[in-house]
Design an enzyme around this catalytic site. Structure first.
Site, short mmCIF file in Angstrom:
data_model
loop_
_atom_site.label_atom_id
_atom_site.label_comp_id
_atom_site.label_asym_id
_atom_site.label_seq_id
_atom_site.Cartn_x
_atom_site.Cartn_y
_atom_site.Cartn_z
N LYS A 1 -1.06 -7.00 -9.31
CA LYS A 1 -2.03 -7.08 -8.20
C LYS A 1 -1.60 -6.01 -7.18
O LYS A 1 -0.70 -6.24 -6.37
CB LYS A 1 -1.99 -8.48 -7.59
CG LYS A 1 -3.27 -8.92 -6.88
CD LYS A 1 -3.75 -8.03 -5.78
CE LYS A 1 -3.02 -8.24 -4.48
NZ LYS A 1 -3.50 -7.30 -3.40
N GLU B 1 -4.90 -3.66 -1.96
CA GLU B 1 -6.34 -3.40 -1.93
C GLU B 1 -6.68 -2.13 -1.15
O GLU B 1 -7.80 -1.65 -1.20
CB GLU B 1 -7.09 -4.62 -1.34
CG GLU B 1 -6.76 -4.94 0.12
CD GLU B 1 -5.48 -5.77 0.31
OE1 GLU B 1 -4.54 -5.64 -0.49
OE2 GLU B 1 -5.43 -6.54 1.30
N PHE C 1 0.82 -1.23 0.00
CA PHE C 1 0.00 0.00 0.00
C PHE C 1 0.84 1.27 0.00
O PHE C 1 0.37 2.33 -0.40
CB PHE C 1 -0.93 0.01 1.22
CG PHE C 1 -0.27 0.45 2.51
CD1 PHE C 1 -0.09 1.80 2.79
CD2 PHE C 1 0.21 -0.48 3.43
CE1 PHE C 1 0.53 2.21 3.96
CE2 PHE C 1 0.83 -0.08 4.60
CZ PHE C 1 1.00 1.27 4.86
N SER D 1 5.35 -6.97 3.38
CA SER D 1 5.93 -7.28 4.69
C SER D 1 6.72 -8.60 4.62
O SER D 1 6.49 -9.43 3.74
CB SER D 1 4.80 -7.39 5.72
OG SER D 1 3.89 -8.38 5.31
N GLU E 1 9.14 -4.04 13.16
CA GLU E 1 8.87 -2.98 12.19
C GLU E 1 7.52 -2.38 12.54
O GLU E 1 6.50 -3.07 12.49
CB GLU E 1 8.83 -3.54 10.77
CG GLU E 1 8.55 -2.45 9.74
CD GLU E 1 8.37 -2.95 8.31
OE1 GLU E 1 7.70 -3.97 8.10
OE2 GLU E 1 8.90 -2.27 7.41
N CYS F 1 9.44 1.85 3.51
CA CYS F 1 10.36 0.76 3.84
C CYS F 1 11.77 1.28 4.03
O CYS F 1 12.62 0.58 4.56
CB CYS F 1 10.35 -0.28 2.74
SG CYS F 1 10.97 0.38 1.20
#
Ligand code: NAD
Length: 501
Positions: A173, A176, A149, A226, A386, A281
């Site tokens: 993909k 969402e 995301f 992740s 994290e 990240c």
């Protein structure tokens, strides 16, 4: 309520699935649309479209492919504000940051515009007497891309410009949580003249991901997300015989040596710790201060954070909301845990007063202000995990060696930075640190497009980093041709192993 559809074979489709997911405006907390969740048959349809387009696209000349890439680059550049607004409305990051991610993604498109040069093979004339040997690189076929995301435009663009330029066809993909950027980009490709079926988008959750991982016609997977999911994608994808690059999570340390310029280091810590609300990240989440600098550095960070405005990303604020209420609550729970564990809470973002549009109910946005902990020890969850939010932890150490040991002991190895004016120390650090991307007085060292992006250890599963020459290598297969054109010297029987002469 509008539903974000899939994009298959050059057109939108609602697909076969009845399941949908909520898409929020994080600054208001409202559900603004829904997104279609693919069923296996939708994945099959997207892969079939990509497979049907593959032979024509792979045989399209490099000249034509390059023209389409240039056209896409121009459209993307001209649409930057529009696309940034789409990202901010679903992700929450401030508009300038959204525009920044598009710019960094565009760099990969520009790199891919030079694909004829990057695809040149080798040629050895007369490798053996009257025999020439040459190498070529060919596309894989249908490739899958699964993205997170936090960069709905840039992360897909780490991959698809090179995948398409090298002659592959793509099924993307996206996350969402912020699906609309991918459809907007699909529309730009169509306008740029990309044949239908070369770039497809299926939305959804694990069903869509598993559909791609298991599909025999999908030849590779490029994943970013992740660490637990990256490991899963790597294991399942490779078990199905695919080439997989799976980039995972991070816990990035910034090491500040006593001789560093502390104003520069404080600016950097704030920018890298709280930019995009820490949902990067490459964000800095552990600030390793080599004593005696910690007190002064923390004072400078406090001064700077006091000037930051947290609020609606469309209003020129410095920091926006977090992506969802659920994620905000998870990050908040880390702040609670840090406090309970005995870390010193220097700045508490839990009571932040957001700057939002007049009349909008601010209380419902997914807010959490910049948060700073001091005296964090390495057994606390705010250090080990994290967090992926605006929470910066200061760990005090006595020496460079202690700081280095801390970084090298971490399970992640995505990015790190050193702040110092000592060239020898910086050089030693770049040599000794076990991390994939290093900044020297640069806090967010995201490599330019012609180098490759990727971490070490639990931050990347697979052999190839993203974009740059590693990207070209990932999306192509090598072939070596050994050729001889018939001449009178050719002939006769010889059952021995071919030898060069
Ligand atoms: P995520 O792992 O939850 O999701 C990533 C993708 O995997 C999404 O498309 C999602 O739909 C899918 N997914 C989620 N759960 C799944 C499951 N159980 N099975 C199959 N697929 C699943 O990550 P996120 O929250 O979207 O993104 C944030 C994470 O991404 C952070 O950990 C961050 O460090 C990481 N990240 C890493 C990099 C990098 O370059 N290493 C870059 C950006 C983000």
């Amino acid at each position: 309520m509008p539903v974000v559809p899939h994009w298959i074979a050059g057109a939108t489709t609602g697909g076969a699935g009845r399941r949908t997911g909520d898409v929020y405006d994080p600054a208001t907390g409202e559900v603004t649309k829904r997104v279609a969740f693919a069923e296996p048959s939708d994945v099959d349809a997207a892969v079939a479209a990509a497979k049907a387009a593959a032979p024509g696209w792979r045989d399209t000349s490099l000249a034509r492919r390059t023209q389409i890439l240039f056209a896409f680059r121009e459209l993307l550049n001209a649409s930057r504000d529009e696309l940034a607004a789409i990202i901010t409305a679903e992700h929450g990051k401030v508009l300038s940051d959204a525009a920044g991610e598009i710019a960094r993604g565009q760099e990969v498109v520009e790199f891919a515009c030079g694909i004829p040069h990057l695809l040149k093979g080798g040629f050895s004339e007369n490798a053996s007497t009257k025999i020439d040997v040459y190498s070529i690189r060919q596309p894989l076929g249908v490739v899958g891309i699964i993205s997170p995301f936090n960069f709905p435009a840039m992360v897909p663009m780490w991959f698809f410009p090179i995948a398409i330029a090298t002659g592959n066809t793509v099924v993307l993909k996206p996350s969402e949580k912020d699906p609309s950027a991918a459809n907007f980009i699909a529309g730009l490709w169509k306008r740029a003249g990309l044949p239908d079926g070369v770039f497809n988008v299926v939305h959804g959750d694990k069903v869509a991901v598993d559909g791609l991982l298991d599909h025999p016609d999908v030849k590779s997977i490029s994943f970013v997300g992740s660490t637990p999911i990256a490991r899963y994608v790597y294991e399942r994808g490779t078990a199905a015989g695919k080439r997989v690059q799976a980039l995972g999570g991070a816990k990035n340390h910034m090491l500040v040596l006593p001789d560093a310029d502390l104003d520069l280091a404080a600016d950097a810590a704030v920018n890298a710790g709280f930019g995009s609300a820490g949902e990067r990240c490459m964000a800095i989440s552990a600030l390793v201060a080599v004593e005696p600098v910690a007190d002064e550095l923390i004072a400078k960070i406090k001064e700077r954070v006091a000037t930051l405005r947290t609020g609606d990303g469309r209003r020129g604020c410095d920091m926006g909301p977090l992506v969802t209420g659920q994620h905000r609550d998870k990050v908040r729970s880390y702040v609670d845990a840090g406090e309970e564990a005995g870390a010193e809470l220097v700045i508490d973002g839990r009571g932040v007063q957001p700057d939002v549009q007049d009349g909008v109910e601010a209380a419902d946005g997914f807010w959490l202000g910049p948060t700073l902990f001091d005296k964090v020890s390495t057994d606390m969850s705010i250090y080990t995990d994290e967090i992926f939010g605006p929470v910066l932890s200061v760990v005090r150490v006595a020496s460079y060696e202690e700081g280095l040991h801390l970084i090298n002991s971490n399970a992640y190895g995505n990015g790190t930075a050193i702040f110092t004016n000592d060239g020898g120390a910086a050089r030693r650090f770049q040599n000794e640190v076990e991390v994939g991307m290093i900044g020297i007085n640069v806090p967010v060292p995201v490599p330019v497009a012609y180098y490759s992006f990727g971490g070490w250890k639990n931050s990347l599963f697979g052999d190839s980093h993203a974009h740059g020459t590693e990207g070209v290598h990932f999306f192509t297969r090598g072939k070596v041709v050994t050729g001889r054109w018939l001449d009178p010297s050719h002939g006769g029987l010889n059952l021995g192993f071919p030898q060069n002469a």
